[in-house]
Design a protein around this motif. Structure first.
Motif, PDB file in Angstrom:
ATOM      1  N   UNK A  13       0.829  -1.204   0.000  1.00 12.91           N
ATOM      2  CA  UNK A  13       0.000   0.000   0.000  1.00 12.91           C
ATOM      3  C   UNK A  13       0.858   1.245   0.000  1.00 12.91           C
ATOM      4  N   UNK A  14       0.402   2.264  -0.720  1.00  8.08           N
ATOM      5  CA  UNK A  14       1.129   3.531  -0.754  1.00  8.08           C
ATOM      6  C   UNK A  14       0.895   4.294   0.540  1.00  8.08           C
ATOM      7  N   UNK A  15       1.990   4.734   1.141  1.00  8.20           N
ATOM      8  CA  UNK A  15       1.911   5.577   2.329  1.00  8.20           C
ATOM      9  C   UNK A  15       1.908   7.056   1.941  1.00  8.20           C
ATOM     10  N   UNK A  16       2.530   7.370   0.787  1.00  6.35           N
ATOM     11  CA  UNK A  16       2.681   8.758   0.354  1.00  6.35           C
ATOM     12  C   UNK A  16       2.344   8.888  -1.124  1.00  6.35           C
ATOM     13  N   UNK A  17       1.745  10.024  -1.493  1.00  7.57           N
ATOM     14  CA  UNK A  17       1.443  10.253  -2.903  1.00  7.57           C
ATOM     15  C   UNK A  17       2.681  10.777  -3.619  1.00  7.57           C
ATOM     16  N   UNK A  18       2.542  11.054  -4.899  1.00  7.04           N
ATOM     17  CA  UNK A  18       3.679  11.468  -5.717  1.00  7.04           C
ATOM     18  C   UNK A  18       4.254  12.820  -5.292  1.00  7.04           C
ATOM     19  N   UNK A  19       3.518  13.603  -4.518  1.00  2.00           N
ATOM     20  CA  UNK A  19       4.003  14.892  -4.014  1.00  2.00           C
ATOM     21  C   UNK A  19       4.623  14.769  -2.627  1.00  2.00           C
ATOM     22  N   UNK A  20       4.635  13.548  -2.071  1.00  2.00           N
ATOM     23  CA  UNK A  20       5.211  13.332  -0.751  1.00  2.00           C
ATOM     24  C   UNK A  20       4.247  13.507   0.399  1.00  2.00           C
ATOM     25  N   UNK A  21       2.977  13.780   0.090  1.00  2.00           N
ATOM     26  CA  UNK A  21       1.983  13.948   1.148  1.00  2.00           C
ATOM     27  C   UNK A  21       1.512  12.586   1.654  1.00  2.00           C
ATOM     28  N   UNK A  22       1.275  12.505   2.945  1.00  2.13           N
ATOM     29  CA  UNK A  22       0.841  11.268   3.570  1.00  2.13           C
ATOM     30  C   UNK A  22      -0.537  10.854   3.077  1.00  2.13           C
ATOM     31  N   UNK A  23      -0.664   9.592   2.658  1.00  5.21           N
ATOM     32  CA  UNK A  23      -1.964   9.009   2.324  1.00  5.21           C
ATOM     33  C   UNK A  23      -2.528   8.369   3.582  1.00  5.21           C
ATOM     34  N   UNK A  24      -1.755   7.457   4.181  1.00  2.00           N
ATOM     35  CA  UNK A  24      -2.143   6.875   5.468  1.00  2.00           C
ATOM     36  C   UNK A  24      -0.932   6.225   6.111  1.00  2.00           C
ATOM     37  N   UNK A  25      -0.778   6.433   7.404  1.00  2.00           N
ATOM     38  CA  UNK A  25       0.382   5.908   8.112  1.00  2.00           C
ATOM     39  C   UNK A  25       0.308   4.413   8.409  1.00  2.00           C
ATOM     40  N   UNK A  26      -0.817   3.762   8.133  1.00  2.57           N
ATOM     41  CA  UNK A  26      -0.889   2.313   8.355  1.00  2.57           C
ATOM     42  C   UNK A  26       0.025   1.547   7.396  1.00  2.57           C
ATOM     43  N   UNK A  27       0.502   2.229   6.344  1.00  4.46           N
ATOM     44  CA  UNK A  27       1.397   1.607   5.371  1.00  4.46           C
ATOM     45  C   UNK A  27       2.869   1.935   5.649  1.00  4.46           C
ATOM     46  N   UNK A  28       3.151   2.474   6.823  1.00  2.00           N
ATOM     47  CA  UNK A  28       4.507   2.862   7.214  1.00  2.00           C
ATOM     48  C   UNK A  28       5.009   1.889   8.280  1.00  2.00           C
ATOM     49  N   UNK A  29       6.287   1.585   8.250  1.00  3.38           N
ATOM     50  CA  UNK A  29       6.919   0.799   9.305  1.00  3.38           C
ATOM     51  C   UNK A  29       7.991   1.674   9.948  1.00  3.38           C
TER      52      UNK A  29
END
Length: 120
Positions: A13-29
């Protein structure tokens, strides 16, 4: 000198869009690491990435106890692993997938990380 390592995968899952903005932190480790380059304690600390089936962009954020520094790392499926030496004092590492463009839809290609710590 002792060497230690830990490895794992970056969530799908994408955590960030192409501009670097957060989509959702559930996809971050978030990884905790020994403080890099500390005299008498730990030596160099490296984080490496590898992917297969598709080229992937990973947001690498490193916290040194005071500040975050953020960079995007392009991980090619057809090449070797990509390594980054952590700056002195690094203690936390945050990793998430970044869309390379608005049309990027490959959010589930496997991406692995390797944390290597070199001790005295």
């Amino acid at each position: 000198m002792s060497n230690n390592f830990q490895l794992g995968g970056i969530p799908h899952g994408f955590a960030f869009n192409e501009n670097g903005s957060l989509i959702h932190y559930r996809h971050v480790i978030v990884l905790a690491s020994p403080s890099a380059n500390q005299a008498g304690a730990w030596g160099d600390v490296w984080v490496s990435f590898a992917s297969d089936f598709a080229d992937v962009r990973v947001r690498l954020a490193v916290h040194d106890g005071t500040n975050w520094s953020v960079t995007n790392v392009d991980v090619p499926a057809g090449g070797g692993r990509v390594a980054q030496k952590l700056r002195p004092g690094a203690q936390k590492i945050s990793l998430g997938r970044v869309k390379k463009s608005a049309a990027d839809s490959v959010e589930d290609a496997p991406v692995g990380w390797l944390l290597e710590v070199f001790g005295p």
